[in-house]
Enzyme design. Structure first.
Site, short mmCIF file in Angstrom:
data_model
loop_
_atom_site.label_atom_id
_atom_site.label_comp_id
_atom_site.label_asym_id
_atom_site.label_seq_id
_atom_site.Cartn_x
_atom_site.Cartn_y
_atom_site.Cartn_z
N LEU A 43 0.80 -1.22 0.00
CA LEU A 43 0.00 0.00 0.00
C LEU A 43 0.84 1.28 0.00
O LEU A 43 0.50 2.25 -0.66
CB LEU A 43 -0.96 0.01 1.19
CG LEU A 43 -1.84 1.24 1.34
CD1 LEU A 43 -2.81 1.35 0.17
CD2 LEU A 43 -2.60 1.21 2.65
N TYR B 208 3.55 1.86 -1.39
CA TYR B 208 4.13 2.09 -2.72
C TYR B 208 2.97 2.21 -3.68
O TYR B 208 2.80 1.44 -4.60
CB TYR B 208 5.04 0.94 -3.16
CG TYR B 208 6.27 0.72 -2.31
CD1 TYR B 208 6.73 1.68 -1.42
CD2 TYR B 208 6.98 -0.46 -2.42
CE1 TYR B 208 7.87 1.47 -0.66
CE2 TYR B 208 8.12 -0.68 -1.67
CZ TYR B 208 8.56 0.28 -0.80
OH TYR B 208 9.67 0.07 -0.05
#
Length: 140
Positions: A79, A81
Site C-alpha cells: 500500500l 508504494y
C-alpha cells in the site's frame, strides 16, 4: 535492467519476526512466506516531451519482466508504494468492484474484513482517496 535504462530495483527483506505475526492480525498481510518486497523506481531530470513516457515505459517493462518471479492470484503489492496503474475508484455505482481490483492486491485476504469495518465505521465513505477501502453497496 541494463537493457531498459535508469531503473532502480530495491529488495526489502522480510522474514524473522514479521513471519511470526499472522497475516490477518493487521491490515498488512505480506508476512510468512514472503521473502522480500520489491520496489521499482526511476528518476530523471530530462524535461524533453517524451522523457516521462519513455521512463515510465521502462519501469513497466521491468515490472512485466518480473511477473513469473512474484506473487500471483493476485499479484500483491504494498500500500505505501501506491500504484494507480492497478486501479482507481471513482466512487460511483461500481465503487465496491473498482475497490476490489486494487484492494485485493494491497490487502489480500484481509480486504473483505477491512471493507466490513469501513462500511460499519464510515458508511457514507467520507474518508476516501482514489485507492481507499470502499464500502459495501447498500441493499436498497
Amino acid at each position: 535492467m541494463i537493457e531498459v535504462g535508469k531503473i532502480g530495483l530495491v529488495f526489502n527483506p522480510y522474514g524473522g519476526k514479521m513471519g511470526e505475526i499472522p497475516s490477518d492480525a493487521t491490515p498488512f498481510p505480506h508476512r510468512k512466506g514472503n521473502i522480500f518486497k520489491m520496489q521499482y523506481s526511476v528518476t530523471w531530470k530530462d524535461p524533453s516531451p517524451g522523457a516521462t513516457e519513455n521512463f515510465l515505459n521502462e519501469v513497466k517493462m521491468l515490472y512485466s519482466y518480473m511477473t513469473p518471479f512474484v506473487s500471483k492470484n493476485p499479484r500483491s503489492t504494498y500500500l505505501n508504494y501506491r500504484d494507480l496503474d492497478i486501479g482507481v475508484n471513482d466512487f460511483g455505482k461500481n465503487s465496491f468492484e473498482e475497490g476490489q481490483v486494487y484492494g485485493s492486491k494491497y490487502f489480500n485476504d484481509n480486504f473483505d474484513r477491512l471493507v466490513n469495518i469501513k462500511t460499519e465505521v464510515d458508511p457514507q465513505n467520507f474518508f476516501r482517496n482514489e485507492q481507499s477501502i470502499p464500502v459495501r453497496p447498500s441493499k436498497a
